[in-house]
Design an enzyme around this catalytic site. Structure first.
Site, short mmCIF file in Angstrom:
data_model
loop_
_atom_site.label_atom_id
_atom_site.label_comp_id
_atom_site.label_asym_id
_atom_site.label_seq_id
_atom_site.Cartn_x
_atom_site.Cartn_y
_atom_site.Cartn_z
CG HIS A 37 -40.00 27.91 8.95
ND1 HIS A 37 -40.11 27.24 10.15
CD2 HIS A 37 -39.44 27.04 8.08
CE1 HIS A 37 -39.64 26.00 10.00
NE2 HIS A 37 -39.22 25.86 8.76
CD GLN A 153 -33.12 21.89 2.21
OE1 GLN A 153 -33.47 20.78 2.58
NE2 GLN A 153 -33.65 22.99 2.70
CB SER A 185 -33.47 23.89 13.82
OG SER A 185 -33.87 22.56 13.57
O1 PAF Z 1 -35.68 22.46 4.64
C1 PAF Z 1 -36.75 21.83 4.71
O2 PAF Z 1 -37.61 22.12 5.55
C2 PAF Z 1 -37.01 20.67 3.76
O3 PAF Z 1 -35.84 19.98 3.48
C3 PAF Z 1 -37.72 21.11 2.46
C4 PAF Z 1 -36.88 22.07 1.64
C5 PAF Z 1 -39.05 21.76 2.79
C6 PAF Z 1 -38.00 19.89 1.58
O4 PAF Z 1 -38.81 18.98 2.24
#
Ligand code: PAF
Length: 286
Positions: A37, A153, A185
């Site tokens: 992140h 995603q 993750s």
């Molecule tokens: O990847 C994630 O953490 C989630 O799927 C997101 C994009 C924040 C949507 O809730």
């Protein structure tokens, strides 16, 4: 660093930023932040003058028997980490703020959500698309940053943004990995000590797949068979899927081209892990 819990307040703050000529970059997260992140945030800094992240464990993307309740949460820790990554504001809403009583509007991206994770998590991408659409309307970002680890995603969000003429750029950033290759993750926190070695079967499969491709193999079935056997030889693993798909429409393919992705989802004990590799691209595993 400012913390917003109200969508309306953040929306008007973002409107003033835009009127003041600022460029907003945005990293949506579900919290329990890790280095992956933080890398998205550092990248986000490069795309704008004001960096916003959201921390919201989105109930709409969890199926009835999934890990919504046990999903790890630690806002105090997340706040500290975000400030080290140069975040200007965090959006940290309550569930009722995002889904008030009588909420009834959802976004469905049709085809690219059917295969891969869509098969075992049928409502997942509807939840992801819905929350991202809502967050984009609140944050009004010029650029939104997503990790490539969640390949489907990323494709889904890109499709939604194109299809609905949303006025932002969606940028995908390479997967951040532990030193041993495991894709970072928040769910790695669930792995028991003895499951950790089995979890490496995913990243090691990507290396094997790349090696086969580099040696000239183009038959998807041959690569899938080899990797399925390899993963299954590890204790506590249960394969959800090992697939090779077209990178745009995410449909299964038989013969690899220059736009093919190897995608894996594997249960290790009670933890479901995913990883992927786009053939022909560099693979950042040592
Ligand atoms: O990847 C994630 O953490 C989630 O799927 C997101 C994009 C924040 C949507 O809730």
């Amino acid at each position: 660093m400012e913390i917003f819990k109200s969508a309306k307040k953040l929306q008007s703050h973002c409107e003033s930023l835009r009127l003041g000529g600022k460029r907003i970059s945005f990293v949506p997260t579900m919290g329990y932040l890790h280095e992956g992140h933080l890398n998205l945030m550092r990248e986000g800094k490069k795309f704008g003058d004001y960096l916003i992240i959201s921390i919201f464990v989105n109930p709409a993307q969890f199926g009835p028997h999934e890990d919504l309740e046990k999903y790890p949460r630690d806002f105090v820790r997340d706040e500290k980490l975000a400030s080290t990554a140069g975040v200007d504001a965090i959006f940290y809403p309550e569930n009722e703020e995002m889904y008030p009583p009588n909420y009834q509007t959802y976004v469905t991206v049709e085809k690219v959500t059917q295969n891969l994770c869509g098969q075992s998590r049928p409502i997942h991408f509807r939840g992801v698309a819905t929350i991202c659409a809502k967050l984009f309307n609140i944050v009004k970002p010029h650029t939104a940053i997503f990790g490539k680890k969640d390949f489907q995603q990323l494709v889904t969000i890109q499709r939604m943004v194109n299809d609905l003429n949303m006025d932002l750029a969606v940028v995908g950033i390479d997967t951040t990995r532990e030193d041993d290759g495991l894709a970072m993750s928040s769910r790695n926190a669930y792995l028991k000590k003895d499951e950790r070695e089995s979890a490496l079967s995913l990243s090691r499969s990507l290396i094997k797949g790349k090696e086969m491709y580099d040696a000239g193999e183009r038959n998807a079935g041959v690569i899938i068979k080899k990797l399925t056997e390899f993963i299954a030889s590890h204790t506590s693993t249960k394969i959800d899927y090992v697939k090779i798909c077209d990178t745009e429409n995410l449909e299964d393919i038989d013969i690899l081209s220059n736009k093919s992705v190897l995608a894996l989802a594997v249960w290790v004990g009670s933890t479901r892990l995913i990883d992927n590799y786009v053939f022909g691209e560099p693979l950042n595993i040592k």
